[in-house]
Design a protein around this motif. Structure first.
Motif, PDB file in Angstrom:
ATOM      1  N   LYS A  61       0.853  -1.184   0.000  1.00  0.00           N
ATOM      2  CA  LYS A  61       0.000   0.000   0.000  1.00  0.00           C
ATOM      3  C   LYS A  61       0.889   1.235   0.000  1.00  0.00           C
ATOM      4  N   ARG A  62       0.507   2.260  -0.791  1.00  0.00           N
ATOM      5  CA  ARG A  62       1.368   3.424  -0.893  1.00  0.00           C
ATOM      6  C   ARG A  62       0.550   4.697  -1.082  1.00  0.00           C
ATOM      7  N   ILE A  77      -3.383   4.050  -2.195  1.00  0.00           N
ATOM      8  CA  ILE A  77      -3.858   2.968  -3.046  1.00  0.00           C
ATOM      9  C   ILE A  77      -3.021   1.714  -2.820  1.00  0.00           C
ATOM     10  N   GLN A  78      -3.565   0.600  -3.253  1.00  0.00           N
ATOM     11  CA  GLN A  78      -2.814  -0.650  -3.327  1.00  0.00           C
ATOM     12  C   GLN A  78      -3.250  -1.362  -4.587  1.00  0.00           C
ATOM     13  N   LEU A  79      -2.288  -1.966  -5.267  1.00  0.00           N
ATOM     14  CA  LEU A  79      -2.631  -2.646  -6.516  1.00  0.00           C
ATOM     15  C   LEU A  79      -1.938  -3.992  -6.607  1.00  0.00           C
ATOM     16  N   GLU A  90      -4.756  -5.710 -13.932  1.00  0.00           N
ATOM     17  CA  GLU A  90      -4.419  -4.886 -12.779  1.00  0.00           C
ATOM     18  C   GLU A  90      -5.684  -4.660 -11.958  1.00  0.00           C
ATOM     19  N   LEU A  91      -5.573  -4.878 -10.655  1.00  0.00           N
ATOM     20  CA  LEU A  91      -6.647  -4.588  -9.711  1.00  0.00           C
ATOM     21  C   LEU A  91      -6.163  -3.480  -8.791  1.00  0.00           C
ATOM     22  N   ILE A  92      -6.992  -2.452  -8.593  1.00  0.00           N
ATOM     23  CA  ILE A  92      -6.612  -1.285  -7.795  1.00  0.00           C
ATOM     24  C   ILE A  92      -7.671  -1.039  -6.737  1.00  0.00           C
ATOM     25  N   GLN A  93      -7.221  -0.874  -5.503  1.00  0.00           N
ATOM     26  CA  GLN A  93      -8.112  -0.438  -4.429  1.00  0.00           C
ATOM     27  C   GLN A  93      -7.649   0.920  -3.927  1.00  0.00           C
ATOM     28  N   GLN A  94      -8.563   1.888  -3.914  1.00  0.00           N
ATOM     29  CA  GLN A  94      -8.265   3.211  -3.348  1.00  0.00           C
ATOM     30  C   GLN A  94      -8.827   3.272  -1.943  1.00  0.00           C
ATOM     31  N   PHE A  95      -7.966   3.652  -0.990  1.00  0.00           N
ATOM     32  CA  PHE A  95      -8.380   3.753   0.403  1.00  0.00           C
ATOM     33  C   PHE A  95      -8.770   5.176   0.776  1.00  0.00           C
TER      34      PHE A  95
END
Length: 202
Positions: A61-62, A77-79, A90-95
């Protein structure tokens, strides 16, 4: 070749139900399709179970600085990426709980198919090409490498990402593709580390 020999040969190949064509060789145009997800680890498990895709290589996570529609914002985000034939997934999660290029096309939905990405050795020319056709740049990743997103949603239903070619960047994706090409089904989710990878804690 007998039916038994054919079955034995097929059993030695990685199980990948999503794409069953040849693996990429040399340069290619769209190398990536990307999805925004609300639970990265649950999404990876679904892709592996349903489509046989894997392994997923998960980046830490960055925080990422992005120029988004004229405003500099910081996103957490973390991908994760995997490879299916010639296409990277590519899968992306935005926190971060704020509007962004990763949120704007979905409305009330938590996510879905978001963008295709192309690598270009002529970044500025390709950017000018998109913009001349009425697809403006809406977000730019701040960092040493040029990465921008263009608003192609009205005509294609998705965003287009443009990444600048470098041997290091391209080489990393080729190595990732090779890992997936030879995957034997073990460790389907791999948390990348400097020395290799570790398994998720849960």
């Amino acid at each position: 070749m007998s039916a038994v020999e054919a079955a034995e040969q097929a059993a030695t190949r990685p199980t990948n139900y999503f794409y069953q064509g040849d693996w990429p060789g040399g340069d290619y145009t769209f190398f990536q399709t990307a999805w925004i997800v609300d639970d990265l680890f649950a999404a990876m498990r679904r892709w592996t179970t349903v489509y046989g895709v894997g392994p997923f290589l998960v980046l830490p996570k960055r925080s990422q600085l992005v120029d988004y529609r004229g405003e500099e914002i910081e996103l957490e985000i973390q991908l994760a990426v995997s490879q299916s034939g010639p296409v990277q997934l590519e899968l992306i999660q935005q926190f971060s709980d704020r509007p962004s290029v990763y949120r704007e096309i979905f409305g009330d939905r938590p996510g879905g198919f978001h963008h295709v990405c192309t690598i270009s050795k002529a970044f500025e020319e390709t950017k000018a090409h998109y913009e001349s056709l009425g697809y403006p740049s809406i977000a730019r990743i701040k960092g040493p490498m040029k990465v921008e997103y263009f608003d192609t949603f009205k005509d294609f239903g998705h965003i287009t990402e443009l990444a600048e070619y470098s041997p290091e960047f391209f080489g990393a994706h080729v190595r990732n593709a090779e890992i997936c090409k030879t995957w034997d089904g073990t460790d389907p989710i791999r948390m990348l580390t400097r020395g290799g990878y570790r398994l998720p804690e849960s």
